[in-house]
Design a protein around this motif. Structure first.
Motif, PDB file in Angstrom:
ATOM      1  N   MET A 147       0.837  -1.161   0.000  1.00  0.00           N
ATOM      2  CA  MET A 147       0.000   0.000   0.000  1.00  0.00           C
ATOM      3  C   MET A 147       0.893   1.237   0.000  1.00  0.00           C
ATOM      4  O   MET A 147       1.882   1.303   0.716  1.00  0.00           O
ATOM      5  N   LYS A 148       0.525   2.192  -0.820  1.00  0.00           N
ATOM      6  CA  LYS A 148       1.234   3.466  -0.873  1.00  0.00           C
ATOM      7  C   LYS A 148       0.272   4.563  -0.451  1.00  0.00           C
ATOM      8  O   LYS A 148      -0.909   4.525  -0.770  1.00  0.00           O
ATOM      9  N   ILE A 149       0.796   5.547   0.276  1.00  0.00           N
ATOM     10  CA  ILE A 149      -0.018   6.641   0.798  1.00  0.00           C
ATOM     11  C   ILE A 149       0.640   7.960   0.422  1.00  0.00           C
ATOM     12  O   ILE A 149       1.841   8.138   0.619  1.00  0.00           O
ATOM     13  N   ILE A 150      -0.167   8.871  -0.115  1.00  0.00           N
ATOM     14  CA  ILE A 150       0.274  10.238  -0.361  1.00  0.00           C
ATOM     15  C   ILE A 150      -0.544  11.132   0.563  1.00  0.00           C
ATOM     16  O   ILE A 150      -1.763  11.163   0.493  1.00  0.00           O
ATOM     17  N   CYS A 151       0.150  11.861   1.425  1.00  0.00           N
ATOM     18  CA  CYS A 151      -0.495  12.728   2.409  1.00  0.00           C
ATOM     19  C   CYS A 151      -0.218  14.179   2.032  1.00  0.00           C
ATOM     20  O   CYS A 151       0.929  14.564   1.819  1.00  0.00           O
ATOM     21  N   THR A 152      -1.288  14.989   1.948  1.00  0.00           N
ATOM     22  CA  THR A 152      -1.177  16.391   1.544  1.00  0.00           C
ATOM     23  C   THR A 152      -1.797  17.277   2.615  1.00  0.00           C
ATOM     24  O   THR A 152      -2.921  17.048   3.046  1.00  0.00           O
ATOM     25  N   ARG A 153      -1.056  18.299   3.027  1.00  0.00           N
ATOM     26  CA  ARG A 153      -1.543  19.276   4.006  1.00  0.00           C
ATOM     27  C   ARG A 153      -2.290  20.387   3.268  1.00  0.00           C
ATOM     28  O   ARG A 153      -1.881  20.840   2.211  1.00  0.00           O
ATOM     29  N   ASN A 191      -5.370   3.073   9.111  1.00  0.00           N
ATOM     30  CA  ASN A 191      -5.445   3.442  10.529  1.00  0.00           C
ATOM     31  C   ASN A 191      -4.068   3.490  11.178  1.00  0.00           C
ATOM     32  O   ASN A 191      -3.807   4.337  12.035  1.00  0.00           O
ATOM     33  N   GLY A 192      -3.185   2.587  10.792  1.00  0.00           N
ATOM     34  CA  GLY A 192      -1.815   2.609  11.295  1.00  0.00           C
ATOM     35  C   GLY A 192      -1.084   3.870  10.881  1.00  0.00           C
ATOM     36  O   GLY A 192      -0.342   4.463  11.661  1.00  0.00           O
ATOM     37  N   PHE A 193      -1.304   4.313   9.638  1.00  0.00           N
ATOM     38  CA  PHE A 193      -0.690   5.559   9.185  1.00  0.00           C
ATOM     39  C   PHE A 193      -1.241   6.748   9.954  1.00  0.00           C
ATOM     40  O   PHE A 193      -0.484   7.616  10.396  1.00  0.00           O
ATOM     41  N   ILE A 194      -2.556   6.806  10.129  1.00  0.00           N
ATOM     42  CA  ILE A 194      -3.160   7.929  10.840  1.00  0.00           C
ATOM     43  C   ILE A 194      -2.676   7.965  12.287  1.00  0.00           C
ATOM     44  O   ILE A 194      -2.428   9.024  12.844  1.00  0.00           O
ATOM     45  N   ARG A 195      -2.486   6.828  12.876  1.00  0.00           N
ATOM     46  CA  ARG A 195      -2.066   6.768  14.281  1.00  0.00           C
ATOM     47  C   ARG A 195      -0.579   7.079  14.460  1.00  0.00           C
ATOM     48  O   ARG A 195      -0.192   7.786  15.385  1.00  0.00           O
ATOM     49  N   GLY A 223      -2.561  19.825  13.540  1.00  0.00           N
ATOM     50  CA  GLY A 223      -3.375  21.030  13.554  1.00  0.00           C
ATOM     51  C   GLY A 223      -3.863  21.458  12.194  1.00  0.00           C
ATOM     52  O   GLY A 223      -4.501  22.502  12.081  1.00  0.00           O
ATOM     53  N   HIS A 224      -3.590  20.690  11.155  1.00  0.00           N
ATOM     54  CA  HIS A 224      -4.016  21.016   9.800  1.00  0.00           C
ATOM     55  C   HIS A 224      -4.944  19.934   9.268  1.00  0.00           C
ATOM     56  O   HIS A 224      -4.894  18.789   9.696  1.00  0.00           O
ATOM     57  N   LYS A 225      -5.762  20.314   8.301  1.00  0.00           N
ATOM     58  CA  LYS A 225      -6.584  19.326   7.606  1.00  0.00           C
ATOM     59  C   LYS A 225      -5.714  18.624   6.573  1.00  0.00           C
ATOM     60  O   LYS A 225      -4.951  19.270   5.857  1.00  0.00           O
ATOM     61  N   LEU A 226      -5.818  17.298   6.502  1.00  0.00           N
ATOM     62  CA  LEU A 226      -5.000  16.496   5.600  1.00  0.00           C
ATOM     63  C   LEU A 226      -5.877  15.753   4.609  1.00  0.00           C
ATOM     64  O   LEU A 226      -6.982  15.335   4.934  1.00  0.00           O
ATOM     65  N   ARG A 227      -5.367  15.593   3.399  1.00  0.00           N
ATOM     66  CA  ARG A 227      -5.976  14.696   2.421  1.00  0.00           C
ATOM     67  C   ARG A 227      -5.038  13.509   2.287  1.00  0.00           C
ATOM     68  O   ARG A 227      -3.872  13.664   1.932  1.00  0.00           O
ATOM     69  N   ILE A 228      -5.548  12.320   2.570  1.00  0.00           N
ATOM     70  CA  ILE A 228      -4.739  11.103   2.538  1.00  0.00           C
ATOM     71  C   ILE A 228      -5.244  10.244   1.392  1.00  0.00           C
ATOM     72  O   ILE A 228      -6.370   9.738   1.442  1.00  0.00           O
ATOM     73  N   ILE A 243      -9.119   9.910   2.195  1.00  0.00           N
ATOM     74  CA  ILE A 243      -9.598  10.220   3.539  1.00  0.00           C
ATOM     75  C   ILE A 243      -9.205  11.658   3.851  1.00  0.00           C
ATOM     76  O   ILE A 243      -8.073  12.070   3.586  1.00  0.00           O
ATOM     77  N   TYR A 244     -10.131  12.429   4.407  1.00  0.00           N
ATOM     78  CA  TYR A 244      -9.820  13.768   4.912  1.00  0.00           C
ATOM     79  C   TYR A 244      -9.768  13.669   6.424  1.00  0.00           C
ATOM     80  O   TYR A 244     -10.694  13.146   7.055  1.00  0.00           O
ATOM     81  N   HIS A 245      -8.689  14.159   7.011  1.00  0.00           N
ATOM     82  CA  HIS A 245      -8.439  13.971   8.442  1.00  0.00           C
ATOM     83  C   HIS A 245      -7.822  15.239   9.014  1.00  0.00           C
ATOM     84  O   HIS A 245      -6.996  15.875   8.378  1.00  0.00           O
ATOM     85  N   ILE A 246      -8.211  15.608  10.217  1.00  0.00           N
ATOM     86  CA  ILE A 246      -7.576  16.743  10.926  1.00  0.00           C
ATOM     87  C   ILE A 246      -6.637  16.137  11.956  1.00  0.00           C
ATOM     88  O   ILE A 246      -7.068  15.428  12.864  1.00  0.00           O
ATOM     89  N   ALA A 247      -5.345  16.410  11.790  1.00  0.00           N
ATOM     90  CA  ALA A 247      -4.324  15.824  12.673  1.00  0.00           C
ATOM     91  C   ALA A 247      -4.211  16.614  13.950  1.00  0.00           C
ATOM     92  O   ALA A 247      -4.445  17.769  14.014  1.00  0.00           O
TER      93      ALA A 247
END
Length: 70
Positions: A1-7, A32-36, A45-50, A66-70
């Motif tokens: 699995m590959k993940i691209i995370c953008t702030r 979930n492992g990446f988010i954790r 403190g920023h909204k992320l697009r994963i 996934i949109y996530h607020i870290a």
């Protein structure tokens, strides 16, 4: 699995090309492992697009976003 995370930028948009607001990882088996454990502290403190890619290529549309607020 590959993940691209953008702030998210201050104007509410997300970068579509590489820069300081984006990074790629393939060290995690689940989203979930990446988010954790995988989000760097400078993104807190920023909204992320994963964008999650289950195949070998990141040159197609992501399999899941996934949109996530870290």
């Amino acid at each position: 699995m590959k993940i691209i995370c953008t702030r998210q930028n201050k104007n509410g948009s997300f970068d579509e090309v590489a820069g300081d607001n984006k990074f790629v990882t393939c060290d995690y088996a689940t989203s979930n492992g990446f988010i954790r454990y995988g989000i760097p502290s400078r993104f807190y403190g920023h909204k992320l697009r994963i964008d999650i890619y289950y195949g070998e290529s990141v040159y197609k549309d992501p399999d899941k976003t996934i949109y996530h607020i870290a």
